[in-house]
Design an enzyme around this catalytic site. Structure first.
Site, PDB file in Angstrom:
ATOM      1  N   HIS A   1     -11.338 -58.116 -33.371  1.00 25.03           N
ATOM      2  CA  HIS A   1     -11.977 -56.898 -32.915  1.00 25.03           C
ATOM      3  C   HIS A   1     -13.653 -57.906 -32.017  1.00 25.03           C
ATOM      4  O   HIS A   1     -14.457 -58.945 -32.393  1.00 25.03           O
ATOM      5  CB  HIS A   1     -13.423 -55.923 -33.466  1.00 25.03           C
TER       6      HIS A   1
HETATM    7  C1  T46 Z   1     -18.001 -58.719 -37.658  1.00 23.77           C
HETATM    8  C2  T46 Z   1     -16.748 -60.266 -38.565  1.00 23.77           C
HETATM    9  C3  T46 Z   1     -18.280 -61.212 -38.606  1.00 23.77           C
HETATM   10  C4  T46 Z   1     -19.395 -51.804 -43.724  1.00 23.77           C
HETATM   11  O1  T46 Z   1     -19.259 -50.712 -44.403  1.00 23.77           O
HETATM   12  N1  T46 Z   1     -20.345 -52.246 -43.412  1.00 23.77           N
HETATM   13  C5  T46 Z   1     -20.676 -53.086 -42.868  1.00 23.77           C
HETATM   14  O2  T46 Z   1     -21.584 -53.644 -42.427  1.00 23.77           O
HETATM   15  C6  T46 Z   1     -19.926 -54.192 -42.111  1.00 23.77           C
HETATM   16  C7  T46 Z   1     -19.648 -55.703 -42.032  1.00 23.77           C
HETATM   17  C8  T46 Z   1     -18.158 -53.313 -42.990  1.00 23.77           C
HETATM   18  N2  T46 Z   1     -18.365 -52.297 -43.371  1.00 23.77           N
HETATM   19  C9  T46 Z   1     -17.103 -51.779 -43.836  1.00 23.77           C
HETATM   20  C10 T46 Z   1     -15.877 -51.451 -42.514  1.00 23.77           C
HETATM   21  C11 T46 Z   1     -14.604 -51.837 -43.238  1.00 23.77           C
HETATM   22  O3  T46 Z   1     -13.939 -50.843 -44.370  1.00 23.77           O
HETATM   23  O4  T46 Z   1     -16.148 -52.697 -44.604  1.00 23.77           O
HETATM   24  C12 T46 Z   1     -14.829 -53.017 -43.930  1.00 23.77           C
HETATM   25  C13 T46 Z   1     -14.443 -53.779 -43.905  1.00 23.77           C
HETATM   26  O5  T46 Z   1     -14.808 -54.266 -42.490  1.00 23.77           O
HETATM   27  P1  T46 Z   1     -14.012 -55.354 -41.200  1.00 23.77           P
HETATM   28  O6  T46 Z   1     -12.764 -55.500 -41.342  1.00 23.77           O
HETATM   29  O7  T46 Z   1     -14.649 -54.485 -40.062  1.00 23.77           O
HETATM   30  O8  T46 Z   1     -14.581 -56.675 -41.899  1.00 23.77           O
HETATM   31  P2  T46 Z   1     -14.183 -57.550 -40.750  1.00 23.77           P
HETATM   32  O9  T46 Z   1     -14.705 -59.064 -41.627  1.00 23.77           O
HETATM   33  O10 T46 Z   1     -13.040 -57.747 -39.893  1.00 23.77           O
HETATM   34  O11 T46 Z   1     -15.141 -57.981 -39.696  1.00 23.77           O
HETATM   35  C14 T46 Z   1     -16.564 -58.484 -40.452  1.00 23.77           C
HETATM   36  C15 T46 Z   1     -17.625 -57.280 -39.396  1.00 23.77           C
HETATM   37  O12 T46 Z   1     -17.462 -56.086 -39.450  1.00 23.77           O
HETATM   38  C16 T46 Z   1     -18.071 -57.609 -37.853  1.00 23.77           C
HETATM   39  O13 T46 Z   1     -18.500 -56.648 -37.487  1.00 23.77           O
HETATM   40  O14 T46 Z   1     -18.045 -59.040 -36.381  1.00 23.77           O
HETATM   41  O15 T46 Z   1     -17.224 -59.713 -39.994  1.00 23.77           O
END
Ligand code: T46
Length: 131
Positions: A49
């Site tokens: 993303h």
């Molecule tokens: C990024 C990379 C480096 C939350 O509820 N609060 C938060 O602050 C974050 C970051 C995520 N979430 C929830 C959203 C999803 O349901 O946690 C779950 C996993 O998040 P995501 O699939 O977006 O995780 P990554 O590892 O793909 O990405 C994360 C960050 O979301 C993103 O901003 O830059 O780490």
């Protein structure tokens, strides 16, 4: 590409190391949120993303991982493998994380509170935003 590699000063003594991180000082924005990722296996891939407005600094405080960064024109890979090394990622940069070591703890400092509306999770949409 809106990325930068940051090297943080660390206080070293016979007690070990201490790395201070401060808003608008060695972190180039006001920190509004902190999260960390751990328990990843080496075949885990995360990210896929970009963010419309968010700025972040990612630090592997333990172990290592690799970021693939893409601004729609250029791609680059950055390995984070030291707790005093940070990766600044500005807005509109696509990121994919991989090659997590078993002991990886990826700490992320963010300029805004969590908002799903700030994510661009579709690569074609991301490329469309660049036109
Ligand atoms: C990024 C990379 C480096 C939350 O509820 N609060 C938060 O602050 C974050 C970051 C995520 N979430 C929830 C959203 C999803 O349901 O946690 C779950 C996993 O998040 P995501 O699939 O977006 O995780 P990554 O590892 O793909 O990405 C994360 C960050 O979301 C993103 O901003 O830059 O780490």
């Amino acid at each position: 590409m809106k990325i930068d590699l940051l090297e943080f000063f660390q206080h070293e003594s016979d007690k070990g190391y201490l790395v201070p991180l401060e808003s608008n000082n060695n972190i180039p924005f006001e920190i509004k949120r902190v999260y960390f990722i751990h328990g990843t296996s080496d075949n885990t891939k995360r990210g896929f993303h970009a963010h419309k407005h968010l700025q972040q600094v990612a630090i592997c405080v333990s172990g290592s991982c690799v970021f693939l960064l893409d601004d729609g024109n250029k791609k680059t890979r950055v390995k984070l493998d030291k707790p005093n090394k940070g990766l600044y990622i500005g807005n509109n940069v696509w990121r994919e994380m991989s090659d997590f070591s078993d002991d990886c703890v990826l700490l992320v400092l963010a300029s805004e509170q969590y908002a799903e509306s700030d994510y661009i999770r579709d690569y074609k949409e991301f490329l469309g935003c660049k036109k």
